[in-house]
Design a protein around this motif. Structure first.
Motif, PDB file in Angstrom:
ATOM      1  N   GLY A  33       0.786  -1.228   0.000  1.00  0.00           N
ATOM      2  CA  GLY A  33       0.000   0.000   0.000  1.00  0.00           C
ATOM      3  C   GLY A  33       0.812   1.268   0.000  1.00  0.00           C
ATOM      4  O   GLY A  33       0.302   2.339   0.350  1.00  0.00           O
ATOM      5  N   THR A  34       2.086   1.188  -0.421  1.00  0.00           N
ATOM      6  CA  THR A  34       2.955   2.367  -0.387  1.00  0.00           C
ATOM      7  C   THR A  34       3.304   2.894  -1.786  1.00  0.00           C
ATOM      8  O   THR A  34       4.134   3.799  -1.905  1.00  0.00           O
ATOM      9  CB  THR A  34       4.259   2.049   0.372  1.00  0.00           C
ATOM     10  OG1 THR A  34       4.939   0.957  -0.264  1.00  0.00           O
ATOM     11  CG2 THR A  34       3.949   1.683   1.823  1.00  0.00           C
ATOM     12  N   THR A  36       3.305   5.041  -5.047  1.00  0.00           N
ATOM     13  CA  THR A  36       2.933   6.435  -5.293  1.00  0.00           C
ATOM     14  C   THR A  36       2.439   6.607  -6.730  1.00  0.00           C
ATOM     15  O   THR A  36       2.799   5.826  -7.617  1.00  0.00           O
ATOM     16  CB  THR A  36       4.129   7.376  -5.077  1.00  0.00           C
ATOM     17  OG1 THR A  36       5.136   7.093  -6.071  1.00  0.00           O
ATOM     18  CG2 THR A  36       4.715   7.186  -3.686  1.00  0.00           C
ATOM     19  N   PRO A  37       1.616   7.626  -6.982  1.00  0.00           N
ATOM     20  CA  PRO A  37       1.166   7.887  -8.349  1.00  0.00           C
ATOM     21  C   PRO A  37       2.330   8.092  -9.320  1.00  0.00           C
ATOM     22  O   PRO A  37       2.280   7.621 -10.461  1.00  0.00           O
ATOM     23  CB  PRO A  37       0.326   9.156  -8.223  1.00  0.00           C
ATOM     24  CG  PRO A  37      -0.130   9.166  -6.804  1.00  0.00           C
ATOM     25  CD  PRO A  37       0.988   8.553  -6.014  1.00  0.00           C
ATOM     26  N   TYR A  40       3.879   4.696 -10.257  1.00  0.00           N
ATOM     27  CA  TYR A  40       2.977   3.922 -11.130  1.00  0.00           C
ATOM     28  C   TYR A  40       2.969   4.513 -12.536  1.00  0.00           C
ATOM     29  O   TYR A  40       3.013   3.783 -13.530  1.00  0.00           O
ATOM     30  CB  TYR A  40       1.562   3.898 -10.552  1.00  0.00           C
ATOM     31  CG  TYR A  40       0.588   3.120 -11.401  1.00  0.00           C
ATOM     32  CD1 TYR A  40       0.856   1.804 -11.789  1.00  0.00           C
ATOM     33  CD2 TYR A  40      -0.604   3.701 -11.830  1.00  0.00           C
ATOM     34  CE1 TYR A  40      -0.039   1.088 -12.571  1.00  0.00           C
ATOM     35  CE2 TYR A  40      -1.508   2.991 -12.608  1.00  0.00           C
ATOM     36  CZ  TYR A  40      -1.223   1.685 -12.980  1.00  0.00           C
ATOM     37  OH  TYR A  40      -2.108   0.975 -13.770  1.00  0.00           O
ATOM     38  N   MET A 152      -3.972  -3.243  -6.697  1.00  0.00           N
ATOM     39  CA  MET A 152      -4.018  -1.857  -7.158  1.00  0.00           C
ATOM     40  C   MET A 152      -5.358  -1.196  -6.866  1.00  0.00           C
ATOM     41  O   MET A 152      -5.463   0.038  -6.876  1.00  0.00           O
ATOM     42  CB  MET A 152      -3.726  -1.794  -8.658  1.00  0.00           C
ATOM     43  CG  MET A 152      -2.273  -2.019  -9.041  1.00  0.00           C
ATOM     44  SD  MET A 152      -1.149  -0.752  -8.412  1.00  0.00           S
ATOM     45  CE  MET A 152      -1.758   0.692  -9.283  1.00  0.00           C
ATOM     46  N   GLN A 154      -6.695  -0.760  -4.170  1.00  0.00           N
ATOM     47  CA  GLN A 154      -6.637  -0.005  -2.923  1.00  0.00           C
ATOM     48  C   GLN A 154      -6.216   1.442  -3.153  1.00  0.00           C
ATOM     49  O   GLN A 154      -6.360   2.274  -2.258  1.00  0.00           O
ATOM     50  CB  GLN A 154      -5.657  -0.668  -1.951  1.00  0.00           C
ATOM     51  CG  GLN A 154      -4.192  -0.593  -2.377  1.00  0.00           C
ATOM     52  CD  GLN A 154      -3.256  -1.366  -1.488  1.00  0.00           C
ATOM     53  OE1 GLN A 154      -3.119  -1.041  -0.314  1.00  0.00           O
ATOM     54  NE2 GLN A 154      -2.630  -2.403  -2.034  1.00  0.00           N
ATOM     55  N   TYR A 155      -5.720   1.740  -4.370  1.00  0.00           N
ATOM     56  CA  TYR A 155      -5.204   3.076  -4.647  1.00  0.00           C
ATOM     57  C   TYR A 155      -6.251   3.917  -5.372  1.00  0.00           C
ATOM     58  O   TYR A 155      -6.669   3.585  -6.486  1.00  0.00           O
ATOM     59  CB  TYR A 155      -3.935   2.980  -5.504  1.00  0.00           C
ATOM     60  CG  TYR A 155      -2.801   2.245  -4.826  1.00  0.00           C
ATOM     61  CD1 TYR A 155      -2.035   2.870  -3.844  1.00  0.00           C
ATOM     62  CD2 TYR A 155      -2.507   0.920  -5.151  1.00  0.00           C
ATOM     63  CE1 TYR A 155      -0.992   2.202  -3.220  1.00  0.00           C
ATOM     64  CE2 TYR A 155      -1.466   0.238  -4.532  1.00  0.00           C
ATOM     65  CZ  TYR A 155      -0.716   0.887  -3.563  1.00  0.00           C
ATOM     66  OH  TYR A 155       0.310   0.220  -2.937  1.00  0.00           O
ATOM     67  N   GLU A 156      -6.649   4.994  -4.748  1.00  0.00           N
ATOM     68  CA  GLU A 156      -7.653   5.866  -5.342  1.00  0.00           C
ATOM     69  C   GLU A 156      -7.169   6.425  -6.678  1.00  0.00           C
ATOM     70  O   GLU A 156      -7.935   6.541  -7.639  1.00  0.00           O
ATOM     71  CB  GLU A 156      -7.978   7.012  -4.379  1.00  0.00           C
ATOM     72  CG  GLU A 156      -9.095   7.939  -4.847  1.00  0.00           C
ATOM     73  CD  GLU A 156     -10.458   7.266  -4.891  1.00  0.00           C
ATOM     74  OE1 GLU A 156     -11.333   7.761  -5.631  1.00  0.00           O
ATOM     75  OE2 GLU A 156     -10.646   6.248  -4.200  1.00  0.00           O
TER      76      GLU A 156
END
Length: 230
Positions: A33-34, A36-37, A40, A152, A154-156
């Protein structure tokens, strides 16, 4: 009963995949969960450069193969791999990046290595080696992409930017059987087996470098304020 050549190759490559891919900090960041945009987005950019070239070196491999079935094998896969770069563009746009500017940089070492390797195999080396590349990438897509695509969610920032991962987690499940059949047919020749396994292992190591490039370049992009739309 002795394993067939494909299963032997899977066992050989599994050690490389475990050492270089499965515990890579990029993969771990996704699962923990770490992610970053910026990292990615950098992954999508490296992937864009790789998949843009994939149909070209597959088509070149077909052109430099003597056997008709192998020509058809490469061309069928090239057809399936067309336009996957558009998925990366779509995902970057959904994240607010301007693809025209953001994709303008040259690829990192991992992508550079895979593209160079496969154009070399297609034209100056032994084209069947590209089946080893396909075994590595389709195998990763089939085994890793579904887990990564699930994590993925979990990432807004990525909720609407998962088209590339979703497509590959599905398509690669189908492609892996095609790759296995092509590998077995070529593996009857010991030299072909050797070059396919070498390309398989080298590809896994290069893919790990692609992940490293995404981590490093994503951090650099963040510091330099990578261009976004609007």
């Amino acid at each position: 009963m002795a394993a067939d050549p494909y299963q032997r190759a899977v066992a050989e490559a599994a050690r490389v995949q475990a050492d270089y891919i499965e515990q890579h900090p990029f993969v771990e960041s996704i699962m923990k969960g770490t992610l970053t945009p910026a990292v990615y987005a950098a992954y999508l950019r490296e992937t864009y450069h790789l998949v843009t070239q994939t149909p070209y070196f597959l088509s070149a491999a077909a052109a430099h193969s003597d056997e008709e079935w192998l020509q058809d094998w490469f061309l069928d896969l090239a057809r399936d791999e067309r336009h996957h770069n558009r998925l990366c563009v779509r995902d970057l746009k959904k994240m607010g990046y301007d693809p025209d500017t953001y994709l303008g940089t040259i690829p990192g070492l991992g992508t550079w290595t895979m593209v160079g390797q496969n154009h070399y195999l297609a034209r100056a080396g032994n084209p069947v080696g590209i089946i080893g590349f396909a075994a590595a990438t389709e195998g990763l897509g089939a085994a890793l992409a579904p887990k990564v695509a699930a994590a993925m969610r979990q990432y807004e920032f990525a909720k609407d930017a998962l088209s590339f991962l979703k497509v590959h987690s599905t398509e690669d499940q189908e492609h892996i059987e095609t790759v296995r059949k092509g590998f077995l047919r070529c593996a009857e020749d010991s030299e072909a087996y050797t070059v396919m396994v070498a390309a398989w292992k080298y590809t896994l190591r290069a893919y790990a470098q692609l992940f490293t490039d995404a981590l490093e370049r994503g951090s650099s992009d963040l510091a330099a304020a990578a261009p976004r739309i609007g």
